[in-house]
Design an enzyme around this catalytic site. Structure first.
Site, short mmCIF file in Angstrom:
data_model
loop_
_atom_site.label_atom_id
_atom_site.label_comp_id
_atom_site.label_asym_id
_atom_site.label_seq_id
_atom_site.Cartn_x
_atom_site.Cartn_y
_atom_site.Cartn_z
N VAL A 222 0.87 -1.18 0.00
CA VAL A 222 0.00 0.00 0.00
C VAL A 222 0.91 1.23 0.00
O VAL A 222 1.93 1.24 0.68
CB VAL A 222 -0.94 0.02 1.22
N THR A 233 -2.53 0.87 -8.04
CA THR A 233 -1.37 1.20 -8.88
C THR A 233 -0.37 0.06 -8.77
O THR A 233 -0.24 -0.58 -7.72
CB THR A 233 -0.72 2.53 -8.47
N ILE A 309 2.63 -4.33 -6.54
CA ILE A 309 1.34 -3.66 -6.38
C ILE A 309 1.46 -2.63 -5.26
O ILE A 309 1.98 -2.92 -4.19
CB ILE A 309 0.22 -4.65 -6.03
N GLU A 310 0.99 -1.42 -5.54
CA GLU A 310 0.95 -0.36 -4.53
C GLU A 310 -0.46 0.22 -4.49
O GLU A 310 -0.78 1.17 -5.22
CB GLU A 310 1.97 0.73 -4.85
N ASN A 311 -1.34 -0.37 -3.69
CA ASN A 311 -2.69 0.17 -3.56
C ASN A 311 -2.64 1.55 -2.90
O ASN A 311 -1.77 1.82 -2.07
CB ASN A 311 -3.57 -0.78 -2.74
#
EC number: 3.4.17.-
Length: 595
Positions: A222, A233, A309-311
């Site tokens: 995140v 993203t 993944i970068e929420n």
């Protein structure tokens, strides 16, 4: 007692206030909410029971997954290792044919996807999304996913950090209600550890990669940082890396399908986002070239397809988890559909020539292009408290055209030797090389060999520890050949192997992730033998009497360097360096090159 009562009241009020100080929340009503099962469902997850507000503890997660494994013959749950505080790092293995061993999965004709959650334990979205997806594969409408791929899943990598949970973990993140801590019990950041392998979590990941040989590796995080419309993203090494064919596969075969799936379920996918000015995106978005200490770039240098993944932290936990579910489901499907072309890309990257390797990248002189950016309106406000300006996000969607700033120009390259040699006494470094899965030849008996070594002429250290190590900040060196006596247990590391690029990155001093720059050879910087002045004086006089050329060199140096001529200590050291008594190993980096 009154003090404790007041303190507890303050904590309660801060907890209630924490969401109020965040930027306005963008409305969301995505189709992915249909993935949530009714609370009466036998396999409802703790996340769903809490209406998407909470994430279960380590023990609750373990109990739920153990029950699922006992009820579903296509799933096995094992320990991939022990954390620093003694907790099991659980690995979930899912296979259609019920074959769970590393030998069977690594040689299967079916692709293998490896999903990892909670490397930063407060960023736990992947755990809850994975639990829902496993449930639906076992007892729901996603059973066909096992036709596409076999699955490895770590629900919580940083298990100790996960249990350092509270409502005060990440002030800029919308849930879950309680979240874990970024670093492990030793305050080490696991996502800076993929080259030095000091943490139990990343050691477990390296072992899994070596044993199971996954085809696609996904690391779920995140973000920190600015506000924007994107909720999911993600990125990979698109340019400026070591696996261009794999990068092309991710760009053309994988990404379009994942983006379409996310959009179809009401999410807004985007690239990894880093504001060039550190505040908003008016100056552009930066695509950094990360070094291999990070998960996705470590995978790139190993020629393994990998996604970071970068929420978006400012989106609600529920929205982020559901978006992660959609991402993972489509990732499995896309891997199965395009597996053959991925295999060809991996072979192409593994067969690249290795005459030289880039060890450092820099920014391009001009932005690569402009990107359409789905931003959020903001204003600059002058603080009444500090007098400084800061960005205030207003919660209104906007579209911008912003520069795309790429860091993919080679800045420094090194030629690749035939092999590196490391003497047996450097046991910690040798153990790390083996833990990476790098092939080595170990001497059964002593051997003398002529090798090239780097000797430092200047160096400076970092002024404080970084990830527990005192790193080398800057240095100059010169190369020299010498005859090295290698005792039994020393290793030869050939560069003509599948992990040859990783070998160079770990071995060459210029690499920011070399064992040298991480500080594993700092002991060679200490000079332990010396001469007293009463010995140096007659010795120097004798040297000058017997060697006219040395005397001429000394006089020339005094003339050219007045500060040297006035520095008795420097003069003694200059002569001492030229005697056979001088320590020939001082400041010599103990990694020999065989050409």
């Amino acid at each position: 007692m009154r003090y404790l009562f007041l303190l507890s009241g303050l904590i309660f009020s801060l907890s209630a206030y924490s969401q109020e100080i965040m930027p306005p929340q963008l409305p969301w009503d995505g189709k992915s909410q249909s993935l949530i099962v009714d609370k009466s469902n036998t396999w409802v997850t703790p996340f769903e029971l809490s209406d998407g507000l909470e994430s279960p503890t380590y023990e609750e997660t373990k109990a739920w997954l153990e029950k699922l494994a006992q009820s579903w013959d296509k799933m096995e749950m094992i320990s991939a290792g022990k954390s620093e505080q003694g907790r099991d790092i659980h690995l979930i293995i899912v296979s259609e044919d019920g074959e769970f061993s590393s030998e069977e999965l690594s040689t299967s004709k079916k692709p293998l996807i490896f999903v990892q959650a909670g490397i930063h334990a407060g960023e736990i979205d992947g755990k809850d999304a994975g639990m829902m997806l496993l449930r639906d594969m076992a007892f729901g409408n996603k059973k066909d996913l096992l036709d596409a791929a076999n699955i490895l899943f770590i629900p919580i990598l940083n298990v100790d950090g996960h249990e350092r949970r509270s409502e005060y973990g990440r002030v800029n993140q919308r849930g879950p209600k309680e979240m874990g801590w970024r670093t492990n019990a030793q305050n080490l950041n696991l996502n800076r550890d993929f080259t030095k392998l000091e943490t139990a979590g990343v050691q477990a990941v390296a072992e899994i990669i070596n044993k199971y040989d996954p085809d696609l590796y996904i690391d779920v995080h995140v973000t920190d940082g600015a506000d924007y419309q994107y909720d999911i993203t993600y990125g990979f090494v698109e340019t400026g890396g070591y696996s261009p064919a794999i990068s092309a596969w991710l760009s053309t075969a994988f990404k379009p399908e994942v983006d379409e799936a996310l959009q179809g379920m009401g999410h807004i996918p985007g690239p990894l986002l880093f504001a060039a000015n550190g505040e908003d995106f008016s100056a552009g978005n930066v695509a950094f070239s990360f070094s291999p200490r990070f998960s996705h770039t470590y995978s790139d240098i190993r020629h393994m397809a990998s996604i970071l993944i970068e929420n978006h932290s400012l989106k609600p936990f529920k929205q982020r988890v559901l978006g992660t579910y959609v991402f993972l489901e489509q990732a499995i499907r896309s891997l199965g559909t395009h597996f053959e072309s991925l295999q060809k890309a991996v072979e192409e990257d593994q067969d690249q020539p290795k005459e030289s390797i880039v060890v450092k990248y820099k920014f391009r002189d001009t932005p690569a292009d402009s990107m359409k950016f789905l931003g959020v309106a903001s204003t600059k406000v002058t603080s009444e408290i500090t007098g400084a300006d800061y960005v205030k996000w207003e919660g209104q969607p906007i579209e911008q055209l912003v520069p795309s700033i790429l860091m993919d120009e080679p800045e420094s390259s090194v030629p690749v030797p035939k092999a590196y040699w490391i003497s047996a006494e450097w046991t910690e470094v040798i153990a790390k090389i083996k833990a990476h899965g790098i092939a080595v030849e170990e001497l059964a008996e002593a051997k003398e060999i002529r090798l090239e070594y780097s000797k430092l002429t200047e160096y400076s250290m970092g002024n404080q520890p970084y990830e527990g190590e005192m790193r080398i900040r800057s240095f100059k060196k010169e190369e020299e050949y010498r005859s090295a006596k290698m005792p039994a247990g020393s290793i030869r590391i050939a560069t003509d192997q599948a992990l040859g690029e990783l070998v160079v990155i770990l071995g060459e001093p210029e690499s920011v992730d070399s064992f040298f720059q991480w500080g594993y050879f700092n002991s060679v910087l200490s000079q332990t033998e010396y001469m007293e002045r009463y010995i140096m004086e007659p010795l120097i006089a004798k040297m000058l009497t017997e060697d006219a050329s040395l005397k001429a060199e000394f006089e020339a140096k005094k003339t050219a360097e007045p500060d040297f001529a006035k520095n008795p200590r420097a003069i003694y050291q200059w002569f001492y360096d030229k005697t056979p008594y001088f320590d020939q190993n001082w400041k010599v980096i103990p990694v020999g090159r065989e050409w």
